[in-house]
Enzyme design. Structure first.
Site, PDB file in Angstrom:
ATOM      1  CB  SER A   1      -0.956  -0.083   1.254  1.00 20.83           C
ATOM      2  OG  SER A   1      -0.036   0.328   2.322  1.00 20.83           O
ATOM      3  CE  LYS A   2      -3.338   6.386  -0.627  1.00 21.02           C
ATOM      4  NZ  LYS A   2      -4.297   6.934  -1.465  1.00 21.02           N
TER       5      LYS A   2
END
Length: 519
Positions: free
Chosen positions: A274-275
């Site tokens: 995930s970012k």
């Protein structure tokens, strides 16, 4: 009747035995590194079997649609080294390849499902559905549609339509409202074997939204059938949706494709990539100076499908055993084996990616290395964007490096005396920085939108403009003074700016933990 414009060509590729695969990214922002990962696997599968690799754009989510994202997808995938045989930009016999251009098809197929009883119109309002969801959660039941529309007679449904009531179209899951064990759907996953879902866990999924656009489920199945897709190779997060897709294939009387659900990319701590923990934008990797061949090589390692060279190959080709993980796309086509894929989540380890990128950089001849620098970090277009921001502040050209160095640095970590406002504590400053990151992630990347988003946050959190801009300037530039901040963010780019903020927060939280002040 389905329009002649959208009819299948006379020779169905499935019937001809030709392997056909696809990826179907959504133009909702920066192209995701996961799209390149799944795209590479589809490309390898098709080319190893003399088949076709199709790119389809799933642009029916109009609330999240980003107009510039489609071209970014094309550019980023080509940059990383992937090409496709059919798609919106190259054409092909099974188009259109944008779902927004195929809405007539989906509506007509929805009508077929309603007529056969496999789907129905649902007239519940969003407020009614939300109330039902809350009741189910309070009763510790899984949220699931259970509205009265499911049991409407055709006459009742037609009367509601005649009254002008808005509606969605939902899939009628057989026996979906009966106790567990009375109905189920089984499908084969080529990596996992047979998987069975009891229908008590399969919702009457929306197929057509009230705005007339299809959901992923309907468009996915209709398009895959009409485009002759033989093998659906996608991420394992879609396993839970596959029973709905199988039910749709059965409702239409169509043959199933083969399903291959690939293990998800994972962070080092095994959480889903995930970012928040890793840059996930392909744009970031391009702007940050990663070589496309290194990134593609790295993605080829994910999942374990790449067969290692034998001892005989190492000797005959003079390979360095330390570099057994370094290989080209041609090597992947020769040695990648889908049946070797491990179901354990492959780790997207930036440390290894940086090592691999370094190996590629060091292997370049000086001219190629210089060209790579000029095409990315020191490209004419990038320098032209930076120059106006510092021009009015310079007295000699030699000052350019001092003023603009943060545009070229990979890591900027300011000290607390630079970023903590005088009347704020370190902890509340970091909390505000986290809120600022969340706000900027959602903002359109242009100065007025960034400024408006920041000022809304300032009002909510009771921070001054001076405090907030001081903090953001320190995070982005490492300095107390810089060229115009908002304009600098635009030039640096959203992907790199947000990554810089995430790395700042991560570094500061680790420092707090070491000092015994973190949670």
């Amino acid at each position: 009747m389905i329009s002649e414009q959208f009819a299948l060509p006379s020779r169905n590729p499935k019937q001809a035995g030709t392997v056909r695969v696809r990826i179907a990214p959504s133009p909702t922002g920066d192209p995701h590194v996961g799209t390149a990962y799944i795209g590479l696997l589809n490309y390898l599968f098709a080319k190893q079997r003399g088949g076709a690799f199709v790119l389809r754009i799933e642009d029916t989510d109009r609330t999240r649609f980003v107009a510039t994202s489609e071209q970014m997808i094309f550019d980023a995938l080509r940059w990383v080294g992937l090409t496709w045989d059919e798609g919106p930009d190259v054409g092909g016999p099974y188009g259109p390849y944008r779902q927004s251009e195929r809405t007539e098809i989906y509506r007509e197929y929805c009508d077929k499902l309603i007529a056969s009883g496999h789907a129905y119109r649902a007239f519940e309002t969003p407020e009614e559905l939300e109330a039902e969801r809350k009741q189910q959660m309070a009763a510790k039941l899984p949220p699931k549609y259970n509205g009265p529309s499911r049991n409407y007679t055709p006459q009742q449904a037609e009367a509601a339509v005649a009254e002008g009531k808005p509606y969605t179209v939902r899939l009628r899951v057989p026996d979906g409202d009966k106790p567990a064990g009375t109905a189920s759907t089984t499908f084969r996953d080529e990596l996992r074997g047979d998987i069975t879902f009891d229908h008590v866990n399969v919702d009457d999924q929306v197929l057509l939204k009230s705005d007339g656009y299809p959901t992923y489920h309907l468009a996915n199945v209709v398009d895959d059938h009409l485009m002759g897709i033989t093998d659906v190779i996608r991420a394992e997060e879609w396993i839970s949706s596959t029973p709905k897709h199988v039910l749709l294939y059965q409702a239409f009387g169509w043959d199933l494709p083969r399903f291959w659900h690939m293990p998800l990319l994972r962070n080092v701590d095994k959480s889903k990539i995930s970012k928040r923990k890793n840059p996930v934008s392909l744009i970031y990797y391009r702007q940050a100076g990663y070589l496309p061949q290194a990134l593609l090589n790295f993605l080829g390692l994910m999942g374990g499908g790449m067969a290692q060279p034998t001892e005989q190959e190492i000797v005959s080709k003079g390979l360095d055993t330390k570099l057994a993980d370094v290989f080209s796309l041609e090597d992947m086509l020769e040695r990648y084996d889908f049946h070797r894929i491990s179901l354990g989540g492959p780790v997207f380890d930036l440390t290894k990616l940086k090592w691999m990128n370094g190996e590629y950089l060091r292997a370049m001849n000086p001219d190629a290395f210089f060209d790579a620098l000029r095409q990315t970090i020191f490209s004419d277009s990038y320098l032209r964007e930076i120059a106006p921001l510092v021009q009015t502040r310079m007295e000699t050209l030699a000052q350019f490096g001092d003023m603009a160095d943060f545009f070229f640095k990979d890591d900027v970590q300011p000290s607390p005396d630079v970023f903590v406002p005088k009347k704020r504590t370190l902890e509340e400053t970091l909390a505000f920085a986290g809120d600022l990151l969340t706000v900027l992630e959602a903002a359109a990347w242009e100065t007025t939108a960034i400024d408006a988003a920041m000022r809304t946050l300032l009002t909510d959190k009771q921070w001054s403009v001076k405090e907030a801009f001081m903090l953001l300037r320190a995070i982005i530039t490492g300095k107390t003074a810089s060229p115009p901040l908002l304009e600098s963010l635009i030039v640096l780019g959203k992907a790199r700016s947000l990554d810089r903020m995430r790395r700042f927060l991560d570094a500061q939280k680790k420092a707090l933990a070491l000092a015994g002040r973190g949670k």
